[in-house]
Structures are given as C-alpha cells and as structure tokens.
Design a protein around this motif. Structure first.
Motif, PDB file in Angstrom:
ATOM      1  N   MET A 137      23.071  67.480  79.600  1.00  0.00           N
ATOM      2  CA  MET A 137      23.580  66.529  78.462  1.00  0.00           C
ATOM      3  C   MET A 137      22.990  66.747  77.241  1.00  0.00           C
ATOM      4  N   LYS A 138      23.632  66.797  75.866  1.00  0.00           N
ATOM      5  CA  LYS A 138      23.231  66.911  74.640  1.00  0.00           C
ATOM      6  C   LYS A 138      22.193  65.488  74.450  1.00  0.00           C
ATOM      7  N   GLN A 139      21.125  65.648  73.613  1.00  0.00           N
ATOM      8  CA  GLN A 139      20.797  64.465  73.319  1.00  0.00           C
ATOM      9  C   GLN A 139      21.110  63.674  71.811  1.00  0.00           C
ATOM     10  N   LEU A 140      21.150  62.480  72.099  1.00  0.00           N
ATOM     11  CA  LEU A 140      21.511  61.585  71.183  1.00  0.00           C
ATOM     12  C   LEU A 140      20.412  60.533  70.716  1.00  0.00           C
ATOM     13  N   THR A 141      20.277  60.296  69.341  1.00  0.00           N
ATOM     14  CA  THR A 141      19.227  59.350  68.955  1.00  0.00           C
ATOM     15  C   THR A 141      19.822  58.141  68.238  1.00  0.00           C
ATOM     16  N   ILE A 142      19.926  56.920  68.700  1.00  0.00           N
ATOM     17  CA  ILE A 142      20.210  55.847  68.136  1.00  0.00           C
ATOM     18  C   ILE A 142      18.990  55.209  67.357  1.00  0.00           C
ATOM     19  N   ILE A 143      19.169  54.869  66.151  1.00  0.00           N
ATOM     20  CA  ILE A 143      17.976  54.311  65.326  1.00  0.00           C
ATOM     21  C   ILE A 143      18.323  53.187  64.618  1.00  0.00           C
ATOM     22  N   LYS A 144      17.700  51.987  64.915  1.00  0.00           N
ATOM     23  CA  LYS A 144      17.827  50.826  64.287  1.00  0.00           C
ATOM     24  C   LYS A 144      16.617  50.567  63.211  1.00  0.00           C
ATOM     25  N   ILE A 145      17.202  50.179  61.958  1.00  0.00           N
ATOM     26  CA  ILE A 145      16.213  49.652  60.764  1.00  0.00           C
ATOM     27  C   ILE A 145      16.659  48.510  60.415  1.00  0.00           C
ATOM     28  N   GLY A 146      15.491  47.612  60.005  1.00  0.00           N
ATOM     29  CA  GLY A 146      15.651  46.328  59.654  1.00  0.00           C
ATOM     30  C   GLY A 146      15.326  46.248  58.000  1.00  0.00           C
ATOM     31  N   GLY A 147      15.139  44.948  57.809  1.00  0.00           N
ATOM     32  CA  GLY A 147      14.987  44.521  56.191  1.00  0.00           C
ATOM     33  C   GLY A 147      13.675  45.174  55.499  1.00  0.00           C
ATOM     34  N   ASN A 148      12.593  45.378  56.343  1.00  0.00           N
ATOM     35  CA  ASN A 148      11.395  45.950  55.791  1.00  0.00           C
ATOM     36  C   ASN A 148      11.733  47.311  55.214  1.00  0.00           C
ATOM     37  N   VAL A 149      12.671  47.806  55.753  1.00  0.00           N
ATOM     38  CA  VAL A 149      13.165  49.484  55.228  1.00  0.00           C
ATOM     39  C   VAL A 149      14.036  49.208  54.193  1.00  0.00           C
ATOM     40  N   ILE A 150      15.086  48.266  54.419  1.00  0.00           N
ATOM     41  CA  ILE A 150      16.092  48.291  53.525  1.00  0.00           C
ATOM     42  C   ILE A 150      15.933  47.924  52.095  1.00  0.00           C
ATOM     43  N   ASP A 151      14.977  46.969  52.221  1.00  0.00           N
ATOM     44  CA  ASP A 151      14.538  45.952  50.856  1.00  0.00           C
ATOM     45  C   ASP A 151      13.650  46.821  50.059  1.00  0.00           C
ATOM     46  N   ASN A 152      13.241  47.915  50.560  1.00  0.00           N
ATOM     47  CA  ASN A 152      12.242  48.736  49.574  1.00  0.00           C
ATOM     48  C   ASN A 152      12.886  50.272  49.435  1.00  0.00           C
ATOM     49  N   SER A 153      13.355  50.425  47.985  1.00  0.00           N
ATOM     50  CA  SER A 153      14.068  51.682  47.932  1.00  0.00           C
ATOM     51  C   SER A 153      13.285  53.089  48.072  1.00  0.00           C
ATOM     52  N   GLU A 154      11.855  52.961  47.817  1.00  0.00           N
ATOM     53  CA  GLU A 154      11.104  54.122  48.360  1.00  0.00           C
ATOM     54  C   GLU A 154      11.189  54.317  49.920  1.00  0.00           C
ATOM     55  N   ASN A 155      10.697  53.232  50.201  1.00  0.00           N
ATOM     56  CA  ASN A 155      10.825  53.109  51.817  1.00  0.00           C
ATOM     57  C   ASN A 155      12.201  53.877  52.658  1.00  0.00           C
ATOM     58  N   LEU A 156      13.228  53.357  51.923  1.00  0.00           N
ATOM     59  CA  LEU A 156      14.467  53.770  52.401  1.00  0.00           C
ATOM     60  C   LEU A 156      14.636  54.968  52.145  1.00  0.00           C
ATOM     61  N   HIS A 157      14.275  55.510  50.981  1.00  0.00           N
ATOM     62  CA  HIS A 157      14.649  57.184  50.619  1.00  0.00           C
ATOM     63  C   HIS A 157      13.980  57.894  51.637  1.00  0.00           C
ATOM     64  N   GLN A 158      12.748  57.742  51.815  1.00  0.00           N
ATOM     65  CA  GLN A 158      12.083  58.515  52.672  1.00  0.00           C
ATOM     66  C   GLN A 158      12.468  58.322  54.217  1.00  0.00           C
ATOM     67  N   PHE A 159      12.882  57.138  54.722  1.00  0.00           N
ATOM     68  CA  PHE A 159      13.369  56.988  55.914  1.00  0.00           C
ATOM     69  C   PHE A 159      14.851  58.058  56.286  1.00  0.00           C
ATOM     70  N   LEU A 160      15.499  57.822  55.018  1.00  0.00           N
ATOM     71  CA  LEU A 160      16.769  58.684  55.120  1.00  0.00           C
ATOM     72  C   LEU A 160      16.562  60.192  55.188  1.00  0.00           C
TER      73      LEU A 160
END
Length: 262
Positions: free
Chosen positions: A1-24
C-alpha cells in the motif's frame, strides 16, 4: 500500500507566523500522500472576546454555545483554514481547505449532556469519516486541509476536537493506505525529564505504556495523547509520532520526536 501521513498541528504553530511558515515548508517537502488537520489557537478566543463572547472552559475543554460556534466556524473554517491553504499553494502544495460538512467527509454526533452540557460539540465514532471521499481527493492530486468543524448530517455544524479528528481520519484511511499519524506540539516528544529537551524517549511500545505511567515519565495531558495513539494503532494505523512542529523535517530520517508502535 502507498504511504499516507496525517499531521495535526495546534495553536503553538498557528499563532506564530514564522513557525507556521517553516512548518508549511516542511509539510510541503514531505514525500507521499498527506492530510493536514488543524485546530484554532488563540484567534477564536480573541475574536470572541472582541465581540463580547466570553470563552467558557471545563477541564480544559471549550464549551461551545451557539455564539461560540459562530465564532469558531468563522475562525477555523474561514480565516485560519483559508490562510493556510493560500500559503500551501504558494509553496507548491495543491491544498483544498475543508470542514467535515464538505463532501460529507466527517459526520459527528452532538455530545450528549451528562454532568455538563458542552453545547455544539461533536463526537466521532468508527463510521464518522468518509475514507472514500478523502481518497478521491488524494487521487486527484489534492492535499486536504481539515479544520475542527464537523456536521451532524441534519444542518447542524459542530465543534470537534482536532486531535480526535486526526486520529479518526488516520484509522479510517488505514484500510486504503499505510497510514502514519503525527501530532505536532510544543515539546520534542515524550521526555524522561520534562525540563530536559535532550531526554526524548525515541520509541514506546504498547506494552511499555503502563510502566511509563507508573514511573512518572508519562503524566498529565500526555497520558490521553498516548492512550489515543495506541488506540489508533490497535485499529490499523502503522505508527503514531508526537514531536515538535519545527522538527518535522526529521520525520524522513527517523529522528522526529517519539514514535509509538504496536
């Protein structure tokens, strides 16, 4: 089977624009099929307060009355979701932002009133997620970005815990893909010493869980996280990871956070 990755992020990433940019950026660079699940961070609380709607919590969980539901729907499904999709598009990831109501992807049941009324909060079961619909989006080359809003199939939107959504999606998709689930939060993983980031426990097997609870390595809010992780593994998810969002690029070489195994 092909691999699928499900990733959950919370407020500590969303609330910081620099963190969010690097995460994405790191999320876009991940090979294979992927789905992103996000919560809401502080923005919903701040917007609610600006509108005179006080955030009500019970044992760390948000009580969602009708006014709060309107706010979290605007913020989660609108502002946060669409900003994230726009950023992913700019980074070369063909993302599509969704609530559980879109395509009937996630159908929830309103939480019954017991000792407290949580309001318009949705609970999920083993039949809540439409794996076929998500699969069709993935096969079309799209990257689903799911917010924490679901529906009951009878016009009512519901606020649903994003950790629960991520786990339910991973379990549902495990019949079609080799599925791994990744929870990104503020710590580097499960730590032997909460004050020492270098003390990450790299792997935990299900039979070790009780011992780690007994000796205090796993405590507080980490206990339900790991319990849910092992429940997902029992239901078909190949592995669950817990680690720091800004280290997501280490997932490829096996040094990301803590890995839970069956």
């Amino acid at each position: 089977m092909k691999q699928l990755t499900i990733i959950k992020i919370g407020g500590n990433v969303i609330d910081n624009s620099e963190n969010l940019h690097q995460f994405l950026l790191d999320f876009t660079a991940l090979p294979g099929e992927k789905i992103l699940v996000h919560g809401g961070g502080k923005i919903a609380t701040e917007l609610g307060e600006s509108l005179g709607i006080e955030a009500k919590m019970f044992e760390g969980r948000r009580i969602t009355d009708i006014e709060t539901l309107r706010v979290v729907t605007m913020v989660y499904a609108g502002l946060i979701n669409k900003n994230m999709v726009a950023q992913l598009q700019a980074k070369g990831s063909n993302a599509i932002g969704l609530t559980g109501a879109d395509g009937n992807i996630i159908k929830a049941k309103k939480r019954p009133v017991k000792e407290i009324d949580y309001g318009f909060v949705g609970d999920l079961d083993d039949n809540s997620v439409s794996a076929a619909t998500l699969d069709s989006l993935l096969k079309a080359g799209l990257v689903p970005v799911l917010c924490a809003i679901t529906h009951d199939g009878d016009t009512q939107l519901l606020n649903t815990n994003a950790d629960t959504i991520a786990s339910s999606v991973a379990v549902a998709m495990s019949s079609l893909y080799e599925t791994r689930l990744v929870y990104c939060f503020e710590k580097k993983g499960v730590l032997k010493d909460v004050n020492d980031d270098a003390s990450v426990v790299r792997e935990i097997k299900v039979e070790e869980f009780d011992d780690l609870k007994a000796d205090g390595t796993v405590q507080g809010g980490m206990i339900p996280k790991l319990h849910n992780a092992f429940e997902a593994i029992k239901k078909g998810v190949s592995a669950v990871y817990i680690g720091k969002a800004d280290e997501l690029n280490e997932l490829a070489n096996g040094t990301f956070g803590t890995k839970m195994l069956g």
